[in-house]
Design a protein around this motif. Structure first.
Motif, PDB file in Angstrom:
ATOM      1  N   ARG A  21       0.831  -1.205   0.000  1.00  0.00           N
ATOM      2  CA  ARG A  21       0.000   0.000   0.000  1.00  0.00           C
ATOM      3  C   ARG A  21       0.868   1.258   0.000  1.00  0.00           C
ATOM      4  O   ARG A  21       0.538   2.257  -0.644  1.00  0.00           O
ATOM      5  N   LYS A  25       0.825   4.248  -2.727  1.00  0.00           N
ATOM      6  CA  LYS A  25       0.507   5.605  -2.291  1.00  0.00           C
ATOM      7  C   LYS A  25       1.586   6.604  -2.704  1.00  0.00           C
ATOM      8  O   LYS A  25       1.272   7.747  -3.092  1.00  0.00           O
ATOM      9  N   HIS A  26       2.854   6.204  -2.627  1.00  0.00           N
ATOM     10  CA  HIS A  26       3.958   7.136  -2.870  1.00  0.00           C
ATOM     11  C   HIS A  26       4.649   6.894  -4.213  1.00  0.00           C
ATOM     12  O   HIS A  26       5.801   7.310  -4.404  1.00  0.00           O
TER      13      HIS A  26
END
Length: 271
Positions: A21, A25-26
């Motif tokens: 995750r 996300k990044h």
């Protein structure tokens, strides 16, 4: 590790759901030049986790990396293997099972109007796998700078590789002895390693003074094998041993180690 106040830099498996995750996300940051270090050829993003054990709390830094080199390496590896598989398919030959298991998912079959098959590389899947190969993760409770942590971890890897090479040199990873003899085996391993390192140090010092000199095949093992070719045979009509002729290349091995050549004839009792 929290309750014993141990500092660490630890590699992390990407299979953890929280890590998956985090990369998702990044992802944009890891492709942003503001997060890039050209010397290490890596982009990095860091966030913190709070670890707890009883009443103890400790912030842990999670460093996410995108390693540029791995993208091209993985994509080239997939492309080369799938290209070989396509050639085999076109010749209607069997694809090796291990190659199919590893790279078959990147192969796409298209049916032509005449019923024949055209085999192609699934480039989208190949690029996705190459991108995943760039992902690398470290956790640390003591280093907040991701690039500093990466450098330290890479140095650790170099030390481990050298140690594994040392164990291969002296057969140090095979302790085929009982518990009481382990210390003796370890002593022999340490002595053997020390002698090898002394020989390597001496040879390199001689090479610095004599640029024309070099370790045969850049290998201490090869150098030792060359020295093993120097033998002596006992005379049948005398109480003496006679050494065989030493070629010029082998004499250079003695010079590298700053050792005198053994005498041509050795009389028993002469020492």
């Amino acid at each position: 590790m929290i309750n014993i106040d141990l500092s660490f830099v630890q590699g992390v498996k990407r299979q953890e759901d929280v890590i998956k995750r985090a990369f998702k996300k990044h992802r944009a940051s890891l492709k942003n030049g503001a997060f890039y270090n050209g010397r290490l050829r890596a982009s990095a993003f860091t966030y913190k986790e709070e670890w707890e054990q009883g009443q103890l709390k400790c912030p842990v830094y999670v460093h996410l990396y995108r390693l540029d080199e791995r993208y091209e390496q993985q994509r080239a590896l997939i492309w080369e293997n799938v290209a070989k598989m396509i050639e085999l398919k076109q010749r209607q030959e069997r694809v090796p099972s291990d190659q199919w298991d590893n790279y078959g998912r990147y192969l796409v079959e298209r049916k032509n109007e005449d019923g024949s098959s055209t085999w192609m590389i699934d480039t989208a899947r190949m690029d996705l796998a190459a991108e995943k190969a760039t992902q690398f993760v470290l956790r640390s409770n003591c280093i907040s700078n991701p690039f500093e942590a990466l450098e330290i971890y890479r140095h650790r890897g170099i030390v481990e590789q050298d140690f594994n090479q040392m164990k291969n040199w002296v057969d140090g990873d095979r302790l085929r002895v009982g518990a009481k003899a382990v210390q003796g085996k370890m002593l022999v391993t340490v002595l053997a390693t020390t002698l090898r390192m002394m020989m390597l140090f001496t040879a390199k010092a001689v090479i610095e003074k004599n640029p024309g000199y070099r370790i045969p095949n850049d290998s201490i093992d090869y150098l030792l094998k060359s020295l093993e070719m120097v033998k002596a045979e006992k005379r049948k009509n005398a109480n003496a041993w006679v050494r065989n002729t030493i070629p010029a290349k082998r004499r250079r091995c003695f010079e590298l180690l700053e050792l005198p050549e053994p005498p041509r004839t050795l009389l028993v009792g002469s020492w």
